[in-house]
Design a protein around this motif. Structure first.
Motif, mmCIF file in Angstrom:
data_model
loop_
_atom_site.group_PDB
_atom_site.id
_atom_site.type_symbol
_atom_site.label_atom_id
_atom_site.label_comp_id
_atom_site.label_asym_id
_atom_site.label_seq_id
_atom_site.Cartn_x
_atom_site.Cartn_y
_atom_site.Cartn_z
ATOM 1 N N ILE A 77 20.483 17.958 58.829
ATOM 2 C CA ILE A 77 19.386 18.697 59.464
ATOM 3 C C ILE A 77 19.762 18.963 60.915
ATOM 4 O O ILE A 77 19.970 18.027 61.692
ATOM 5 C CB ILE A 77 18.064 17.922 59.389
ATOM 6 N N MET A 78 19.860 20.245 61.264
ATOM 7 C CA MET A 78 20.247 20.661 62.614
ATOM 8 C C MET A 78 19.119 21.514 63.192
ATOM 9 O O MET A 78 19.183 22.739 63.213
ATOM 10 C CB MET A 78 21.564 21.439 62.561
ATOM 11 N N LEU A 79 18.068 20.833 63.642
ATOM 12 C CA LEU A 79 16.859 21.504 64.109
ATOM 13 C C LEU A 79 16.322 20.821 65.364
ATOM 14 O O LEU A 79 16.453 19.604 65.517
ATOM 15 C CB LEU A 79 15.767 21.465 63.035
ATOM 16 N N PRO A 80 15.669 21.585 66.241
ATOM 17 C CA PRO A 80 14.932 20.953 67.341
ATOM 18 C C PRO A 80 13.611 20.395 66.803
ATOM 19 O O PRO A 80 13.355 20.447 65.594
ATOM 20 C CB PRO A 80 14.704 22.124 68.303
ATOM 21 N N GLU A 249 -4.628 8.438 68.159
ATOM 22 C CA GLU A 249 -3.642 8.671 69.217
ATOM 23 C C GLU A 249 -3.047 10.077 69.134
ATOM 24 O O GLU A 249 -3.017 10.710 68.074
ATOM 25 C CB GLU A 249 -2.514 7.634 69.134
ATOM 26 N N VAL A 250 -2.564 10.548 70.296
ATOM 27 C CA VAL A 250 -1.855 11.825 70.393
ATOM 28 C C VAL A 250 -0.509 11.553 71.049
ATOM 29 O O VAL A 250 -0.455 11.048 72.173
ATOM 30 C CB VAL A 250 -2.644 12.861 71.224
ATOM 31 N N THR A 251 0.568 11.852 70.330
ATOM 32 C CA THR A 251 1.918 11.541 70.792
ATOM 33 C C THR A 251 2.618 12.798 71.287
ATOM 34 O O THR A 251 2.562 13.844 70.635
ATOM 35 C CB THR A 251 2.759 10.942 69.659
ATOM 36 N N LEU A 252 3.277 12.690 72.427
ATOM 37 C CA LEU A 252 4.109 13.792 72.903
ATOM 38 C C LEU A 252 5.455 13.710 72.177
ATOM 39 O O LEU A 252 6.238 12.793 72.397
ATOM 40 C CB LEU A 252 4.323 13.701 74.413
ATOM 41 N N GLY A 253 5.718 14.672 71.317
ATOM 42 C CA GLY A 253 6.972 14.708 70.564
ATOM 43 C C GLY A 253 7.996 15.563 71.265
ATOM 44 O O GLY A 253 8.377 16.634 70.770
ATOM 45 N N ALA A 254 8.443 15.118 72.427
ATOM 46 C CA ALA A 254 9.402 15.886 73.227
ATOM 47 C C ALA A 254 10.825 15.372 73.075
ATOM 48 O O ALA A 254 11.771 16.170 73.035
ATOM 49 C CB ALA A 254 8.996 15.871 74.702
ATOM 50 N N ILE A 255 10.998 14.042 73.006
ATOM 51 C CA ILE A 255 12.368 13.538 72.855
ATOM 52 C C ILE A 255 12.863 13.896 71.457
ATOM 53 O O ILE A 255 12.114 13.862 70.495
ATOM 54 C CB ILE A 255 12.441 12.017 73.110
ATOM 55 N N PRO A 256 14.131 14.274 71.339
ATOM 56 C CA PRO A 256 14.628 14.843 70.085
ATOM 57 C C PRO A 256 14.492 13.905 68.886
ATOM 58 O O PRO A 256 14.861 12.736 68.953
ATOM 59 C CB PRO A 256 16.113 15.113 70.387
ATOM 60 N N ALA A 543 22.438 14.312 74.188
ATOM 61 C CA ALA A 543 21.264 15.002 73.644
ATOM 62 C C ALA A 543 19.991 14.207 73.881
ATOM 63 O O ALA A 543 18.898 14.758 73.927
ATOM 64 C CB ALA A 543 21.463 15.245 72.154
ATOM 65 N N ALA A 544 20.140 12.891 74.043
ATOM 66 C CA ALA A 544 18.973 12.040 74.264
ATOM 67 C C ALA A 544 18.647 11.863 75.737
ATOM 68 O O ALA A 544 17.747 11.113 76.093
ATOM 69 C CB ALA A 544 19.202 10.664 73.628
#
Length: 567
Positions: A77-80, A249-256, A543-544
């Protein structure tokens, strides 16, 4: 085993980890039962409920099976961070496949190595990444039989899904990939020709993921992470934060998500507790990050030091309300104390704590208490994890002394993919316990709080004295003009090595080499202070978001070789 850290656990954190052995499909299936109508994914304003996510993952699994995917086959899987990533990940798991996380930042050569090494049968990728695969698909060693292509527009509602390609065309960035016998559209696999995938018998100890290490210390290796490893680590993280409110809860899904830290803390933990994940495809888009926090009322913000540092120093930050954020766990790289202090001040007291882990441990092993006593360093082992500081002979050293950090627990990998010798060097069996040798130098105080001194292989030897890069970098970050800093050891005819610093200055700030060196000398022993400083516009990042000291060291060696050759 003596575990002094248990006495410093926050109230509500269990001393004994009794996580439920589950597979990843079971984790998502249970979340869909408990929180069917709650938003699971929020992508640029378009929401997908847990019921819809579960349905889409099952359709995708059936689609993979129609392509001939069987249990144990590898699906890359190669996706953002998009809804397609989450659907493809759990769809592959439902089909019994092993996911191969593939960085969107990979060059064609890096992609080629990973596809060959993993033997991936299917590649799921963003349309704009396809040219990189086209460069290598003729190589007979690449075993990919099917390419599933999707675009950002596929996850957007009308009319955004029509406008997005037009905007990308204006920028000259839109790539349209035509479907063929080998290339399929993402929607093709979601078509409900078979509403349910064929049942695959999965066990918690089946391999779920090949997560390749960053390759900063050699050729990238695929860590084999099982369903048990990944689910256990999400459960351990949940245990660590007893104030988490299931379904709220609401999570910020920004880190890859293609990095195991983002996958565990931002994705799997969120699904475990029924959180709404606000997906950010580009974590470097700071205005999007800040806007998402304010608009969605983000409560959990897993991130990396570079993100927090960027927010601290952005002129846009004061325009956004970040008060909803309650907990932030920083991973993937050391968190400078000054960065944490400024972020807490900026957000009105959001608990930002440093955690620690490795790809091979799914990844979290340590973190500071979110609300309890916090100390400089990586904090305490999570429930169910044992940790020990050992010398070169494998003997435990007393509290306060430096040695290599060993960790054990249900989150430790099964081994490296097709690399038994590397596995034998990294995993040590002792008294029925499988220890992971981290390669990191650390110390534990008498209360069980741990701190990383530095990477064992990145230790700088100056005239026989040990210099740990992190210690010097902590001082660099205290300088008012420094935005980012990193140090490495460079050859020195007299001392063996000397310390060289690489510094990125804050916008509109100035500092000279002599000023930086003098500042460090006032805070460090003379042999630890940099003797050279190089100013840069940016530092090389993984990337991290981890600063790649190895890249800096390789560049320095190449420059020295060119100089000696007279170029």
């Amino acid at each position: 085993m003596n575990r002094p850290w248990l006495t410093h656990y926050e109230r509500g954190v269990p001393h004994d980890f009794t996580g439920e052995a589950m597979t990843l499909p079971q984790l998502l299936g249970r979340a869909a039962e408990r929180h069917a109508a709650r938003p699971a994914l929020d992508f640029l304003g378009h929401r997908q409920t847990y019921r819809q996510l579960w349905s889409n993952a099952r359709h995708f699994a059936a689609g993979l099976q129609r392509l001939g995917v069987h249990k144990g086959d590898r699906v890359a899987i190669m996706l953002p961070n998009t809804p397609q990533f989450v659907v493809a990940f759990f769809g592959a798991a439902l089909a019994g496949a092993v996911v191969v996380n593939t960085s969107p930042l990979y060059t064609a050569k890096e992609l080629e190595h990973q596809l060959i090494d993993s033997g991936a049968k299917v590649l799921v990728m963003l349309d704009s990444f396809y040219p990189r695969f086209a460069e290598i698909e003729a190589n007979p060693a690449v075993q990919v039989q099917h390419v599933v292509v999707t675009g950002i527009q596929d996850a957007l509602p009308f009319p955004k899904n029509r406008l997005y390609p037009l905007l990308e065309k204006r920028k000259g960035q839109f790539i349209q990939v035509k479907e063929s016998g080998k290339v399929r559209g993402f929607g093709h696999l979601l078509a409900p020709q078979h509403t349910a995938p064929y049942e695959v018998q999965l066990q918690p100890d089946d391999v779920a993921l090949l997560q390749y290490t960053g390759g900063t210390t050699g050729v990238p290796k695929g860590a084999m992470l099982t369903h048990r490893n990944l689910v256990a680590n999400a459960q351990q993280a949940a245990c660590w934060m007893p104030e988490l409110r299931e379904g709220q809860e609401v999570t910020l899904g920004a880190i890859p998500f293609f990095h195991v830290y983002g996958m565990t803390v931002a994705m799997n933990l969120s699904l475990l507790i029924g959180a709404n994940i606000v997906l950010i495809p580009n974590p470097r888009d700071l205005k999007m990050v800040l806007g998402a926090i304010e608009k969605s009322g983000v409560t959990l913000f897993p991130g990396v030091p570079t993100m927090y540092n960027a927010i601290n120093n952005s002129p846009d930050t004061p325009r956004f309300n970040l008060k909803s954020v309650r907990a932030c766990i920083s991973g993937s790289a050391p968190l400078p104390a000054e960065t944490a202090r400024k972020f807490r001040e900026l957000t009105g007291g959001a608990n930002l704590v440093e955690g620690y882990g490795l790809t091979e441990s799914s990844p979290i092993t340590h973190t500071n208490p979110v609300s309890g006593e916090q100390r400089p360093g990586i904090g305490l082992p999570l429930p169910g994890i044992d940790a020990s500081i050992r010398n070169d002979q494998g003997e435990e050293v007393p509290a306060g002394e430096v040695g290599e950090l060993w960790v054990a627990g249900p989150n430790i990998m099964a081994g490296y993919w097709q690399r038994p010798q590397d596995t034998a060097h990294t995993i040590r069996e002792e008294g029925g316990v499988r220890w992971l040798l981290t390669g990191d130098l650390a110390r534990m105080d008498e209360d069980g709080y741990f701190s990383i001194v530095d990477r064992k292989k990145e230790l700088i030897l100056v005239g026989g004295h040990n210099v740990y890069p992190r210690e010097v970098e902590e001082v660099l970050y205290q300088h008012p003009a420094v935005l980012e800093g990193a140090v490495i050891g460079v050859a020195d005819a007299y001392r063996g090595e000397q310390v060289k610093a690489f510094v990125v200055l804050k916008p509109e700030m100035q500092a000279s080499e002599a000023e930086i060196i003098d500042f460090c000398k006032r805070h460090l022993s003379p042999y630890k202070a940099p003797r050279r400083v190089e100013f840069r516009g940016a530092l090389p990042l993984s990337a991290a978001g981890k600063v790649l000291r190895r890249v800096l060291a390789d560049e320095e060696k190449a420059n020295a070789a060119a100089l000696s050759a007279g170029y």
